[in-house]
Design an enzyme around this catalytic site. Structure first.
Site, PDB file in Angstrom:
ATOM      1  N   ARG A  54       0.902  -1.359   0.140  1.00  0.00           N
ATOM      2  CA  ARG A  54      -0.108  -0.171   0.237  1.00  0.00           C
ATOM      3  C   ARG A  54       1.002   1.115  -0.033  1.00  0.00           C
ATOM      4  O   ARG A  54       1.032   1.952  -0.767  1.00  0.00           O
ATOM      5  CB  ARG A  54      -0.910  -0.058   1.200  1.00  0.00           C
ATOM      6  CG  ARG A  54      -2.014   0.923   0.997  1.00  0.00           C
ATOM      7  CD  ARG A  54      -1.780   2.378   1.588  1.00  0.00           C
ATOM      8  NE  ARG A  54      -1.365   2.527   2.763  1.00  0.00           N
ATOM      9  CZ  ARG A  54      -0.686   3.616   3.426  1.00  0.00           C
ATOM     10  NH1 ARG A  54      -0.220   4.870   2.303  1.00  0.00           N
ATOM     11  NH2 ARG A  54      -0.151   3.736   4.563  1.00  0.00           N
TER      12      ARG A  54
ATOM     13  N   CYS B 211       4.181   9.377   0.412  1.00  0.00           N
ATOM     14  CA  CYS B 211       3.073   9.873  -0.084  1.00  0.00           C
ATOM     15  C   CYS B 211       2.929  11.054  -1.027  1.00  0.00           C
ATOM     16  O   CYS B 211       3.872  11.973  -0.831  1.00  0.00           O
ATOM     17  CB  CYS B 211       2.493  10.476   1.177  1.00  0.00           C
ATOM     18  SG  CYS B 211       0.699  11.108   0.863  1.00  0.00           S
TER      19      CYS B 211
END
Ligand code: HMG
Ligand code: MG
Length: 301
Positions: A15, A240
């Site tokens: 992820r 991110c």
């Protein structure tokens, strides 16, 4: 305080790792990667995100990935969920563990999920209520807890307040994120000690990105406080896209090397983690960042 004898790692590679990769990994390769990770002794693997596919195109195949991985008994497979639509998609795919994610930085929250922090709490309250009704396990992330990429001031008090909100709405555990890898060990005590006092060590995981090379020092500081739950990423993948300058999570290999050599058990096989990293590295087109992975590969050990 004596160091914990056993540590649990939540694996972030599929992820947090893949969300930051520009080269698209095929659905079959993601499934093969997760299935390799499932054979390592890991008990928690965050597998994908049910976010807007336009926000994270790499994880647009979340439903297919989740439906086709081989779920091992005893392993929890959380998925990231930003709103009730994501929750419904995750449930339709068969997920029984989710992660919601807010942040201590107002600007990061806006850029990441297009909400104020307050709006994110309202959004997640509905998600967590639904999850609790359905018997779904919930982790609650607080990103940018150690510093913001946008210069807004973050205090331990802000983190504690958010943690209270998340736990009161029904989260089972917190994951406190150093999203851009700026944290240092004395901050770990300032931020984690109040959370441990209030919620206990079963409910507090720490999530370090290793951008400035302080992640292992921070983990050691946390161990001294009694923290025994950490997030890490095979090969040190991660970051991110909405946090400028964010690089990979601390490598699972690096954490395992340190813990195992210190005599702290994890139940995770380092050689098998390396094999999963080697597999995904061949699909990414760039070298793997974990230092222990690199050292062991170079030594052919
Ligand atoms: P928005 O644009 O405000 O949402 O995005 P919206 O409700 O206006 O919807 C816009 C479009 O998205 C609509 O489609 C919706 O249907 C769709 P359109 O009408 O344009 O075709 N949509 C969805 N589609 C699928 N699944 C959904 C979903 N929700 C809306 N769940 C939103 C708000 C939160 C959706 C968006 O900003 C988003 O998806 N953000 C995700 C960003 C992200 O994934 N960031 C990385 C993870 S956070 C992280 O890495 C940090 C962490 O590792 C911890 C740490 O390191 O600190 C966890
Ligand atoms: Mg992260």
């Amino acid at each position: 305080m004596a160091l914990p004898k056993r540590v649990t790692l939540c694996e972030m590679g599929p992820r947090d790792g893949l969300q930051n990769e520009t080269r698209l990994v095929s659905t079959d390769d993601k499934i093969a990667y997760i299935d390799l990770l499932s054979q390592t002794g890991l008990t928690e693997i965050e597998v994908t995100s049910f976010v807007n596919p336009k926000a994270i195109p790499q994880l647009a195949d979340a439903a297919e990935v989740f439906a086709r991985i081989e779920r091992r008994p005893g392993v929890r497979y959380p998925v990231l969920v930003p709103n009730i639509k994501g929750y419904q998609r995750a449930r339709a795919a068969g997920a029984d563990a989710i992660a919601v994610f807010t942040a201590a930085s107002e600007e990061f929250t806006r850029r990441n999920i297009n909400m104020t922090i307050q709006e994110s709490l309202e959004t997640f309250r509905d998600v967590v209520i639904a999850a609790k009704r359905d018997g779904v396990h919930v982790r609650g992330y607080i990103s940018t807890a150690f510093g913001s990429p946008f210069g807004d001031e973050i205090t331990p008090h802000t983190v504690t307040q958010l943690a209270r909100e998340l736990m009161t709405m029904g989260c089972d555990e917190l994951s406190i994120g150093d999203t851009i890898g700026v944290g240092v060990p004395n901050q770990v005590e300032e931020i984690a000690a109040p959370l441990l006092r209030e919620f206990g060590s079963e409910a507090v995981a720490l999530h370090f990105h290793d951008t400035r090379g302080t992640a292992l020092a921070n983990i050691y500081a946390a161990l001294q406080l009694g923290v025994h739950r950490f997030d890490s990423s095979a090969g040190g993948l991660g970051g991110c896209p909405y946090a400028p300058g964010a690089t990979g999570n601390v490598g699972t290999e690096d954490v395992l090397y340190m813990l195992h050599t210190m005599g702290i058990h994890t139940g995770i096989d380092l050689a098998k983690i390396r094999a999963a990293s080697r597999f995904i590295a061949s699909r990414l087109g760039h070298p793997i960042e974990s230092r222990v992975y690199t050292a062991l590969e170079a030594a052919n050990a």
